[in-house]
Design a protein around this motif. Structure first.
Motif, PDB file in Angstrom:
ATOM      1  N   ARG A  37       0.833  -1.194   0.000  1.00  0.00           N
ATOM      2  CA  ARG A  37       0.000   0.000   0.000  1.00  0.00           C
ATOM      3  C   ARG A  37       0.865   1.240   0.000  1.00  0.00           C
ATOM      4  NH1 ARG A  37      -2.691  -0.306   6.106  1.00  0.00           N
ATOM      5  NH2 ARG A  37      -0.796   0.239   7.284  1.00  0.00           N
ATOM      6  N   GLN A  38       0.293   2.312  -0.519  1.00  0.00           N
ATOM      7  CA  GLN A  38       0.995   3.589  -0.551  1.00  0.00           C
ATOM      8  C   GLN A  38       0.023   4.704  -0.234  1.00  0.00           C
ATOM      9  OE1 GLN A  38       3.138   4.448  -4.188  1.00  0.00           O
ATOM     10  NE2 GLN A  38       4.525   5.814  -3.091  1.00  0.00           N
ATOM     11  N   ALA A  39       0.303   5.386   0.864  1.00  0.00           N
ATOM     12  CA  ALA A  39      -0.499   6.543   1.259  1.00  0.00           C
ATOM     13  C   ALA A  39       0.115   7.798   0.639  1.00  0.00           C
ATOM     14  CB  ALA A  39      -0.536   6.652   2.773  1.00  0.00           C
ATOM     15  N   PRO A  40      -0.682   8.849   0.491  1.00  0.00           N
ATOM     16  CA  PRO A  40      -0.152  10.102  -0.097  1.00  0.00           C
ATOM     17  C   PRO A  40       1.061  10.609   0.663  1.00  0.00           C
ATOM     18  CG  PRO A  40      -2.534  10.190   0.041  1.00  0.00           C
ATOM     19  CD  PRO A  40      -2.116   8.945   0.778  1.00  0.00           C
ATOM     20  N   LYS A  42       3.811   9.154   1.176  1.00  0.00           N
ATOM     21  CA  LYS A  42       4.578   8.116   1.873  1.00  0.00           C
ATOM     22  C   LYS A  42       5.110   7.088   0.876  1.00  0.00           C
ATOM     23  CE  LYS A  42       2.306   8.453   6.373  1.00  0.00           C
ATOM     24  NZ  LYS A  42       1.662   7.689   7.482  1.00  0.00           N
ATOM     25  N   GLU A  43       6.099   6.331   1.318  1.00  0.00           N
ATOM     26  CA  GLU A  43       6.644   5.279   0.479  1.00  0.00           C
ATOM     27  C   GLU A  43       5.699   4.075   0.464  1.00  0.00           C
ATOM     28  OE1 GLU A  43      11.431   6.208   1.020  1.00  0.00           O
ATOM     29  OE2 GLU A  43      10.593   4.265   1.602  1.00  0.00           O
ATOM     30  N   ARG A  44       5.812   3.313  -0.604  1.00  0.00           N
ATOM     31  CA  ARG A  44       5.026   2.088  -0.682  1.00  0.00           C
ATOM     32  C   ARG A  44       5.540   1.103   0.369  1.00  0.00           C
ATOM     33  NH1 ARG A  44       3.693  -0.243  -6.610  1.00  0.00           N
ATOM     34  NH2 ARG A  44       3.169   1.974  -6.761  1.00  0.00           N
ATOM     35  N   GLU A  45       4.609   0.457   1.057  1.00  0.00           N
ATOM     36  CA  GLU A  45       5.004  -0.467   2.119  1.00  0.00           C
ATOM     37  C   GLU A  45       4.331  -1.827   1.939  1.00  0.00           C
ATOM     38  OE1 GLU A  45       3.790   0.593   6.052  1.00  0.00           O
ATOM     39  OE2 GLU A  45       1.719   1.028   5.482  1.00  0.00           O
ATOM     40  N   LEU A  46       5.040  -2.847   2.376  1.00  0.00           N
ATOM     41  CA  LEU A  46       4.513  -4.206   2.305  1.00  0.00           C
ATOM     42  C   LEU A  46       3.476  -4.409   3.406  1.00  0.00           C
ATOM     43  CD1 LEU A  46       4.671  -7.104   1.165  1.00  0.00           C
ATOM     44  CD2 LEU A  46       6.538  -7.516   2.782  1.00  0.00           C
ATOM     45  N   VAL A  47       2.339  -4.936   3.026  1.00  0.00           N
ATOM     46  CA  VAL A  47       1.255  -5.182   3.974  1.00  0.00           C
ATOM     47  C   VAL A  47       1.191  -6.657   4.365  1.00  0.00           C
ATOM     48  CG1 VAL A  47      -1.245  -5.107   4.316  1.00  0.00           C
ATOM     49  CG2 VAL A  47      -0.093  -3.258   3.074  1.00  0.00           C
ATOM     50  N   VAL A  92      -3.593   3.596  -1.471  1.00  0.00           N
ATOM     51  CA  VAL A  92      -3.801   2.778  -2.658  1.00  0.00           C
ATOM     52  C   VAL A  92      -3.154   1.427  -2.385  1.00  0.00           C
ATOM     53  CG1 VAL A  92      -3.397   2.506  -5.122  1.00  0.00           C
ATOM     54  CG2 VAL A  92      -3.838   4.781  -4.172  1.00  0.00           C
ATOM     55  N   TYR A  93      -3.917   0.367  -2.581  1.00  0.00           N
ATOM     56  CA  TYR A  93      -3.436  -0.983  -2.319  1.00  0.00           C
ATOM     57  C   TYR A  93      -3.090  -1.669  -3.646  1.00  0.00           C
ATOM     58  CZ  TYR A  93      -4.619  -0.678   2.591  1.00  0.00           C
ATOM     59  OH  TYR A  93      -4.642  -0.323   3.923  1.00  0.00           O
ATOM     60  N   TYR A  94      -1.903  -2.251  -3.681  1.00  0.00           N
ATOM     61  CA  TYR A  94      -1.386  -2.873  -4.893  1.00  0.00           C
ATOM     62  C   TYR A  94      -1.167  -4.372  -4.688  1.00  0.00           C
ATOM     63  CZ  TYR A  94      -0.212   1.907  -6.294  1.00  0.00           C
ATOM     64  OH  TYR A  94      -0.263   3.238  -6.616  1.00  0.00           O
ATOM     65  N   GLY A 108       0.075  -4.842  -9.936  1.00  0.00           N
ATOM     66  CA  GLY A 108      -1.236  -4.411 -10.384  1.00  0.00           C
ATOM     67  C   GLY A 108      -1.298  -2.895 -10.436  1.00  0.00           C
ATOM     68  N   GLN A 109      -2.458  -2.381 -10.846  1.00  0.00           N
ATOM     69  CA  GLN A 109      -2.604  -0.933 -11.026  1.00  0.00           C
ATOM     70  C   GLN A 109      -3.056  -0.228  -9.756  1.00  0.00           C
ATOM     71  OE1 GLN A 109      -4.962  -3.053 -11.731  1.00  0.00           O
ATOM     72  NE2 GLN A 109      -6.792  -2.099 -10.875  1.00  0.00           N
ATOM     73  N   GLY A 110      -3.505  -0.996  -8.776  1.00  0.00           N
ATOM     74  CA  GLY A 110      -3.896  -0.437  -7.495  1.00  0.00           C
ATOM     75  C   GLY A 110      -5.382  -0.186  -7.360  1.00  0.00           C
ATOM     76  N   THR A 111      -5.845  -0.202  -6.118  1.00  0.00           N
ATOM     77  CA  THR A 111      -7.233   0.121  -5.793  1.00  0.00           C
ATOM     78  C   THR A 111      -7.237   0.992  -4.537  1.00  0.00           C
ATOM     79  OG1 THR A 111      -9.463  -0.783  -5.438  1.00  0.00           O
ATOM     80  CG2 THR A 111      -7.635  -1.980  -4.422  1.00  0.00           C
ATOM     81  N   GLN A 112      -8.041   2.035  -4.565  1.00  0.00           N
ATOM     82  CA  GLN A 112      -8.057   3.006  -3.470  1.00  0.00           C
ATOM     83  C   GLN A 112      -8.907   2.488  -2.310  1.00  0.00           C
ATOM     84  OE1 GLN A 112      -6.544   6.259  -3.184  1.00  0.00           O
ATOM     85  NE2 GLN A 112      -7.256   6.001  -1.069  1.00  0.00           N
ATOM     86  N   VAL A 113      -8.349   2.587  -1.124  1.00  0.00           N
ATOM     87  CA  VAL A 113      -9.092   2.310   0.110  1.00  0.00           C
ATOM     88  C   VAL A 113      -9.057   3.583   0.953  1.00  0.00           C
ATOM     89  CG1 VAL A 113      -9.137   1.005   2.264  1.00  0.00           C
ATOM     90  CG2 VAL A 113      -8.624  -0.161   0.096  1.00  0.00           C
ATOM     91  N   THR A 114     -10.226   4.056   1.307  1.00  0.00           N
ATOM     92  CA  THR A 114     -10.338   5.256   2.131  1.00  0.00           C
ATOM     93  C   THR A 114     -11.139   4.930   3.376  1.00  0.00           C
ATOM     94  OG1 THR A 114     -10.259   6.684   0.177  1.00  0.00           O
ATOM     95  CG2 THR A 114     -11.082   7.660   2.217  1.00  0.00           C
ATOM     96  N   VAL A 115     -10.539   5.174   4.529  1.00  0.00           N
ATOM     97  CA  VAL A 115     -11.203   4.914   5.807  1.00  0.00           C
ATOM     98  C   VAL A 115     -11.482   6.263   6.458  1.00  0.00           C
ATOM     99  CG1 VAL A 115     -11.125   3.707   8.000  1.00  0.00           C
ATOM    100  CG2 VAL A 115      -9.905   2.779   6.008  1.00  0.00           C
TER     101      VAL A 115
END
Length: 117
Positions: A37-40, A42-47, A92-94, A108-115
């Motif tokens: 996942r990658q938040a605005p 921030k660096e992409r991180e392994l989930v 954004v989750y990849y 993948g191209q990613g999908t947005q998750v907003t909480v």
């Protein structure tokens, strides 16, 4: 080669979402599968990661106990079940595939998750 994520969206804190990733064009069963996942800003991180046959899983400390990862090699699918979602899970989750033998990898191209409430 395709990795297509789905299932993202807007959810309230404490809610749940299930992300799916459909794989095609490569030998899915030979790949370790991961969610990043990658938040605005921030660096992409392994989930989470799941091994080729699903026998082993690993999670980031921030999601352990709340998220689960699973796969169905008969359908070339990988899933991320996210429970007890928090605003800090917004990103954004990849979907990511790493071939265990030849080390080829795919995103993948990613999908947005907003909480948010």
């Amino acid at each position: 080669v395709q990795l297509v994520e789905s299932g993202g969206g807007l959810v309230q804190p404490g809610g749940s979402l299930r992300l799916s990733c459909a794989a095609s064009g490569f030998t899915f069963s030979s790949c370790h599968m991961s969610w990043y996942r990658q938040a605005p800003g921030k660096e992409r991180e392994l989930v989470a990661t799941i091994s080729t046959a699903g026998a082993s899983t690993n999670f980031a400390a921030s999601v352990k106990g709340r998220f689960t990862i699973s796969r169905d090699n008969s359908k070339n699918m990988v899933y991320l079940q996210m429970n007890s979602l928090r605003p800090e899970d917004t990103a954004v989750y990849y979907c990511y595939a790493l071939n265990a033998w030849n080390k080829y990898y795919y995103w993948g191209q990613g999908t947005q998750v907003t909480v948010s409430s």
